[in-house]
Design a protein around this motif. Structure first.
Motif, PDB file in Angstrom:
ATOM      1  N   ASP A  10      -3.686   8.311   0.748  1.00  0.00           N
ATOM      2  CA  ASP A  10      -3.418   9.138   1.922  1.00  0.00           C
ATOM      3  C   ASP A  10      -2.087   9.850   1.681  1.00  0.00           C
ATOM      4  OD1 ASP A  10      -2.691  10.217   4.366  1.00  0.00           O
ATOM      5  OD2 ASP A  10      -3.363   8.492   5.532  1.00  0.00           O
ATOM      6  N   LEU A  11      -2.133  11.182   1.525  1.00  0.00           N
ATOM      7  CA  LEU A  11      -0.922  11.947   1.231  1.00  0.00           C
ATOM      8  C   LEU A  11      -0.036  12.110   2.462  1.00  0.00           C
ATOM      9  CD1 LEU A  11      -2.450  14.771  -1.001  1.00  0.00           C
ATOM     10  CD2 LEU A  11      -1.192  12.755  -1.756  1.00  0.00           C
ATOM     11  N   THR A  12      -0.623  12.156   3.626  1.00  0.00           N
ATOM     12  CA  THR A  12       0.151  12.387   4.847  1.00  0.00           C
ATOM     13  C   THR A  12       1.055  11.208   5.158  1.00  0.00           C
ATOM     14  OG1 THR A  12      -1.670  13.740   5.692  1.00  0.00           O
ATOM     15  CG2 THR A  12       0.013  13.027   7.266  1.00  0.00           C
ATOM     16  N   TYR A  13       0.492  10.013   5.137  1.00  0.00           N
ATOM     17  CA  TYR A  13       1.263   8.808   5.462  1.00  0.00           C
ATOM     18  C   TYR A  13       1.710   8.042   4.215  1.00  0.00           C
ATOM     19  CZ  TYR A  13      -0.346   9.665  10.210  1.00  0.00           C
ATOM     20  OH  TYR A  13      -0.607  10.235  11.438  1.00  0.00           O
ATOM     21  N   LYS A  14       1.368   8.582   3.050  1.00  0.00           N
ATOM     22  CA  LYS A  14       1.746   7.975   1.771  1.00  0.00           C
ATOM     23  C   LYS A  14       1.356   6.500   1.722  1.00  0.00           C
ATOM     24  CE  LYS A  14       5.427  11.107   0.369  1.00  0.00           C
ATOM     25  NZ  LYS A  14       6.813  11.248  -0.125  1.00  0.00           N
ATOM     26  N   ARG A  15       0.043   6.300   1.704  1.00  0.00           N
ATOM     27  CA  ARG A  15      -0.488   4.947   1.637  1.00  0.00           C
ATOM     28  C   ARG A  15      -1.702   4.929   0.707  1.00  0.00           C
ATOM     29  NH1 ARG A  15       0.885   1.048   5.091  1.00  0.00           N
ATOM     30  NH2 ARG A  15      -1.150   0.054   4.791  1.00  0.00           N
ATOM     31  N   LEU A  16      -1.896   3.804   0.050  1.00  0.00           N
ATOM     32  CA  LEU A  16      -3.085   3.611  -0.768  1.00  0.00           C
ATOM     33  C   LEU A  16      -4.275   3.328   0.137  1.00  0.00           C
ATOM     34  CD1 LEU A  16      -4.476   3.052  -3.539  1.00  0.00           C
ATOM     35  CD2 LEU A  16      -3.773   0.665  -3.254  1.00  0.00           C
ATOM     36  N   ILE A  17      -5.355   4.073  -0.055  1.00  0.00           N
ATOM     37  CA  ILE A  17      -6.582   3.839   0.705  1.00  0.00           C
ATOM     38  C   ILE A  17      -7.410   2.756   0.023  1.00  0.00           C
ATOM     39  CG2 ILE A  17      -8.716   4.875   1.562  1.00  0.00           C
ATOM     40  CD1 ILE A  17      -7.216   7.543   1.704  1.00  0.00           C
ATOM     41  N   HIS A  18      -7.658   2.934  -1.261  1.00  0.00           N
ATOM     42  CA  HIS A  18      -8.342   1.897  -2.039  1.00  0.00           C
ATOM     43  C   HIS A  18      -8.077   2.156  -3.514  1.00  0.00           C
ATOM     44  CE1 HIS A  18     -11.609   4.428  -3.639  1.00  0.00           C
ATOM     45  NE2 HIS A  18     -11.571   5.044  -2.469  1.00  0.00           N
ATOM     46  N   ALA A  19      -8.189   1.098  -4.313  1.00  0.00           N
ATOM     47  CA  ALA A  19      -7.996   1.202  -5.764  1.00  0.00           C
ATOM     48  C   ALA A  19      -8.973   0.259  -6.452  1.00  0.00           C
ATOM     49  CB  ALA A  19      -6.561   0.853  -6.148  1.00  0.00           C
ATOM     50  N   GLU A  20      -9.457   0.682  -7.638  1.00  0.00           N
ATOM     51  CA  GLU A  20     -10.380  -0.111  -8.423  1.00  0.00           C
ATOM     52  C   GLU A  20      -9.909  -0.183  -9.863  1.00  0.00           C
ATOM     53  OE1 GLU A  20     -14.257   1.522  -8.142  1.00  0.00           O
ATOM     54  OE2 GLU A  20     -14.495   1.097  -5.987  1.00  0.00           O
ATOM     55  N   TYR A  21     -10.207  -1.301 -10.503  1.00  0.00           N
ATOM     56  CA  TYR A  21      -9.879  -1.474 -11.919  1.00  0.00           C
ATOM     57  C   TYR A  21     -11.042  -2.203 -12.580  1.00  0.00           C
ATOM     58  CZ  TYR A  21      -7.393  -2.923 -16.152  1.00  0.00           C
ATOM     59  OH  TYR A  21      -7.005  -3.121 -17.466  1.00  0.00           O
ATOM     60  N   ALA A  48       0.835  -1.205   0.000  1.00  0.00           N
ATOM     61  CA  ALA A  48       0.000   0.000   0.000  1.00  0.00           C
ATOM     62  C   ALA A  48       0.873   1.260   0.000  1.00  0.00           C
ATOM     63  CB  ALA A  48      -0.935  -0.005   1.209  1.00  0.00           C
ATOM     64  N   ARG A  49       1.947   1.223   0.778  1.00  0.00           N
ATOM     65  CA  ARG A  49       2.864   2.362   0.790  1.00  0.00           C
ATOM     66  C   ARG A  49       3.633   2.440  -0.532  1.00  0.00           C
ATOM     67  NH1 ARG A  49       4.972   5.925   4.252  1.00  0.00           N
ATOM     68  NH2 ARG A  49       7.101   6.645   3.908  1.00  0.00           N
ATOM     69  N   LEU A  50       3.976   1.290  -1.087  1.00  0.00           N
ATOM     70  CA  LEU A  50       4.702   1.253  -2.350  1.00  0.00           C
ATOM     71  C   LEU A  50       3.886   1.899  -3.467  1.00  0.00           C
ATOM     72  CD1 LEU A  50       7.468   0.188  -3.190  1.00  0.00           C
ATOM     73  CD2 LEU A  50       6.374  -1.951  -3.849  1.00  0.00           C
ATOM     74  N   PHE A  51       2.596   1.649  -3.484  1.00  0.00           N
ATOM     75  CA  PHE A  51       1.737   2.257  -4.499  1.00  0.00           C
ATOM     76  C   PHE A  51       1.770   3.779  -4.408  1.00  0.00           C
ATOM     77  CE2 PHE A  51      -2.129   3.977  -6.200  1.00  0.00           C
ATOM     78  CZ  PHE A  51      -2.397   3.208  -7.327  1.00  0.00           C
ATOM     79  N   ALA A  52       1.614   4.283  -3.197  1.00  0.00           N
ATOM     80  CA  ALA A  52       1.613   5.741  -3.025  1.00  0.00           C
ATOM     81  C   ALA A  52       2.960   6.348  -3.415  1.00  0.00           C
ATOM     82  CB  ALA A  52       1.269   6.084  -1.577  1.00  0.00           C
ATOM     83  N   GLU A  53       4.050   5.651  -3.137  1.00  0.00           N
ATOM     84  CA  GLU A  53       5.384   6.144  -3.509  1.00  0.00           C
ATOM     85  C   GLU A  53       5.516   6.249  -5.023  1.00  0.00           C
ATOM     86  OE1 GLU A  53       8.068   7.150  -1.913  1.00  0.00           O
ATOM     87  OE2 GLU A  53       7.465   6.850   0.169  1.00  0.00           O
ATOM     88  N   ILE A  54       5.067   5.228  -5.742  1.00  0.00           N
ATOM     89  CA  ILE A  54       5.161   5.256  -7.204  1.00  0.00           C
ATOM     90  C   ILE A  54       4.294   6.375  -7.772  1.00  0.00           C
ATOM     91  CG2 ILE A  54       4.750   3.953  -9.323  1.00  0.00           C
ATOM     92  CD1 ILE A  54       5.271   1.404  -7.760  1.00  0.00           C
ATOM     93  N   HIS A 102      -7.840  17.113  -0.340  1.00  0.00           N
ATOM     94  CA  HIS A 102      -8.587  17.504   0.862  1.00  0.00           C
ATOM     95  C   HIS A 102      -7.663  17.437   2.067  1.00  0.00           C
ATOM     96  CE1 HIS A 102     -11.776  17.890   3.800  1.00  0.00           C
ATOM     97  NE2 HIS A 102     -11.376  16.768   4.380  1.00  0.00           N
ATOM     98  N   GLU A 103      -7.520  18.562   2.741  1.00  0.00           N
ATOM     99  CA  GLU A 103      -6.699  18.644   3.950  1.00  0.00           C
ATOM    100  C   GLU A 103      -7.621  18.873   5.144  1.00  0.00           C
ATOM    101  OE1 GLU A 103      -3.944  21.756   3.104  1.00  0.00           O
ATOM    102  OE2 GLU A 103      -2.483  20.397   2.203  1.00  0.00           O
ATOM    103  N   ALA A 104      -7.648  17.915   6.047  1.00  0.00           N
ATOM    104  CA  ALA A 104      -8.504  18.012   7.230  1.00  0.00           C
ATOM    105  C   ALA A 104      -7.858  18.894   8.294  1.00  0.00           C
ATOM    106  CB  ALA A 104      -8.777  16.610   7.788  1.00  0.00           C
ATOM    107  N   ASP A 105      -8.643  19.223   9.316  1.00  0.00           N
ATOM    108  CA  ASP A 105      -8.135  20.078  10.386  1.00  0.00           C
ATOM    109  C   ASP A 105      -7.037  19.405  11.194  1.00  0.00           C
ATOM    110  OD1 ASP A 105      -9.962  21.980   9.600  1.00  0.00           O
ATOM    111  OD2 ASP A 105     -11.507  21.318  11.031  1.00  0.00           O
ATOM    112  N   ASP A 106      -7.056  18.077  11.218  1.00  0.00           N
ATOM    113  CA  ASP A 106      -6.041  17.368  11.990  1.00  0.00           C
ATOM    114  C   ASP A 106      -4.742  17.157  11.208  1.00  0.00           C
ATOM    115  OD1 ASP A 106      -6.999  15.632  10.126  1.00  0.00           O
ATOM    116  OD2 ASP A 106      -7.564  14.044  11.539  1.00  0.00           O
ATOM    117  N   GLY A 107      -4.648  17.749  10.014  1.00  0.00           N
ATOM    118  CA  GLY A 107      -3.419  17.658   9.226  1.00  0.00           C
ATOM    119  C   GLY A 107      -3.391  16.530   8.228  1.00  0.00           C
ATOM    120  N   LEU A 108      -4.388  15.644   8.241  1.00  0.00           N
ATOM    121  CA  LEU A 108      -4.419  14.542   7.292  1.00  0.00           C
ATOM    122  C   LEU A 108      -4.879  15.050   5.927  1.00  0.00           C
ATOM    123  CD1 LEU A 108      -5.985  11.709   9.483  1.00  0.00           C
ATOM    124  CD2 LEU A 108      -3.566  12.139   8.982  1.00  0.00           C
TER     125      LEU A 108
END
Length: 537
Positions: A291-302, A235-241, A256-262
């Motif tokens: 997820d841009l903050t933690y650089k992770r894939l949340i979900h993906a569809e194909y 999941a992190r690898l996807f966001a990195e690429i 979208h940037e939430a109030d908590d910084g996410l």
């Protein structure tokens, strides 16, 4: 025997008052025209001789064949290695004639950039209006219209002698269409293609090469896992690429940037093709959210189906290789001029044209040759051509990449995006100062083909290892083989060619490259060191 009197009578003619015609005399205008023709022919011969004496590409080809002939003659005289020398010379003759025949059928008939029929005779096109647009909607805003204003770094000067580029903008991009002379093609075969094949077979410090990939494929999965060690989080690898390569242009303007910084963002990549388990071709849209903050894939569809992160990584790399990166190659065609008197520009142009041709046409033939070897037992040239052609428009042209002004919002989440935004401004400033040295070259296209292309390859090798590609769904198993081949064998620069010729910003003395590198290394030294002056990967 004919008498002299009869002969004389015949000369005088049949009429009583016939006269012989006066001798032909040129008028002064005819003399001037003949003198001008002679001067023109003399100047052409003098120019051809001058170019032959100063053409570095011709000198390189001539020196190569002279060395081969001298080595063969020495072996014959010394009677040592005579048989091997003869075999090598016969092989060289066969390869030379095959190269000539291929040049005649492929490059000889193509128009130069100065001809109106050339795909890059018009001005560099713009971008499509939407990242989510399909191929039928991806048209530039000023499709094929006259350029209302010259963009910064727009091409100037002559190409192909005294010919000018059209003032109209192109409506599409084309990866492989440039003409090469026989000398240019033979130079590329000797000093570019041959080192390329060595690199593909043997690999380098950062790429595996076909021989190592073949050895890895022979190792049992259990032993391979223990030798390889733990795999990274997919999941992190996807966001990195997605964030650290050119794939970032397919993120949407919905950050979208939430109030908590996410922070989160969506992505949509249309026309992504893959090879099914039975060898069939499947095409669909790859989309999801990260997820841009933690650089992770949340979900993906194909194709409407939820994907496991491992399968999503595979499809993202397929999209990067067949949808995104070819457009970088195609834009580089507006940064070449093989008729330039600048030897550096001409060498860089020939190298770019050859690599674009290899990626577009020759790669399919290589897959056919390697079918059944090195684990590629079910992937052939048809798969490559079919996946490549899905993004095409008429006349083998690629659809335009999406507009991506919003990508500046990703700069604080992506080291690569931040670098490219700043390096682009530096490069265009320096290019405008020395534009006269690069006639017919578009500054923006030059930046794309040099800086973006090389750093995109560098990032692809950095963020993921070749053996990190795997699949959870057996349906995508053949795509693992494709990713292994592309990433492990064709992602690194040609080391032997770089040793023979200076191709990086940090070792070329021209002010454009030297000054750009000096300023860019203050932004990021690693990415600045990776910048090539042309397409050589």
């Amino acid at each position: 025997m004919i008498s002299s009197s009869a002969t004389t009578g015949e000369r005088r003619g049949s009429g009583a008052g016939a006269r012989t015609a006066p001798p032909f005399r040129r008028t002064s205008s005819q003399n001037i025209a003949a003198s001008q023709d002679f001067r023109r022919i003399w100047n052409q011969c003098h120019s051809a001789f001058y170019l032959a004496c100063h053409d570095r590409l011709l000198q390189g080809v001539t020196a190569f064949y002279l060395v081969c002939v001298v080595a063969w003659c020495a072996a014959e005289v010394l009677e040592q290695g005579r048989v091997l020398a003869r075999i090598c010379m016969c092989g060289l003759l066969v390869l030379t004639f095959r190269s000539y025949a291929y040049w005649r059928t492929t490059f000889a008939h193509r128009p130069g950039r100065g001809e109106s029929s050339s795909a890059s005779n018009r001005r560099r096109p713009g971008l499509s209006s939407s990242a989510a647009a399909g191929p039928d909607k991806m048209h530039p805003k000023d499709d094929a219209g006259l350029a209302s204003r010259r963009r910064r770094g727009s091409a100037e000067g002559h190409v192909q002698g005294k010919k000018h580029l059209s003032e109209r903008r192109a409506s599409c991009i084309n990866m492989d269409h440039h003409h090469l002379s026989l000398v240019e093609y033979m130079w590329g075969q000797i000093f570019i293609t041959a080192p390329l094949y060595f690199g593909v077979l043997l690999g380098s410090s950062r790429s595996y090469g076909m021989l190592r990939m073949a050895l890895w494929s022979c190792i049992p999965d259990g032993l391979r896992s223990r030798l390889r060690g733990p795999r990274p989080d997919q999941a992190r690898l996807f966001a990195e690429i997605l964030l650290e390569t050119t794939a970032s242009i397919y993120t949407l303007d919905d950050l979208h940037e939430a109030d908590d910084g996410l922070a989160e963002a969506s992505f949509v990549i249309p026309d992504v093709s893959c090879v099914g388990e039975s060898g069939q071709l499947v095409t669909g849209t790859l989309q999801g959210r990260i997820d841009l903050t933690y650089k992770r894939l949340i979900h993906a569809e194909y194709c409407g189906k939820r994907l496991d992160p491992s399968d999503a990584v595979l499809l993202l790399w397929i999209a990067q290789s067949y949808v995104i990166h070819p457009r970088v190659h195609a834009f580089a065609n507006w940064a070449v001029n093989t008729s330039s008197s600048n030897p550096l520009l001409r060498r860089l142009s020939v190298t770019t044209i050859l690599f674009n041709h290899f990626g577009w046409e020759a790669f399919a033939r290589l897959l056919d040759t390697l079918r059944g070897w090195g684990g590629l037992n079910r992937v052939d040239g048809w798969h490559h051509e079919s996946m490549r052609n899905l993004g095409e428009r008429a006349n083998y042209s690629l659809s335009l990449p999406p507009g991506h002004r919003h990508i500046r919002k990703l700069a604080k989440y992506s080291k690569y995006v931040n670098y490219i935004i700043k390096a682009r401004e530096v490069f265009l400033q320096e290019f405008c100062r020395c534009k006269a040295d690069f006639p017919g070259v578009d500054g923006e296209a030059f930046f794309v083909g040099a800086v973006i292309h090389s750093t995109d390859h560098h990032q692809g090798l950095k963020v993921i290892d070749t053996l990190d590609f795997k699949c959870t769904d057996p349906f995508f198993s053949l795509n693992v083989q494709i990713c292994h081949l592309i990433h492990g064998c064709f992602n690194e620069e040609v080391s032997l060619a770089s040793l023979m010729h200076c191709n990086k910003f940090n070792n070329v003395a021209h002010p454009l490259f030297a000054k750009t590198y000096a300023r860019c290394k203050e932004i990021d030294r690693e990415l600045a060191d990776a910048m090539d002056c042309c397409v050589i990967r």
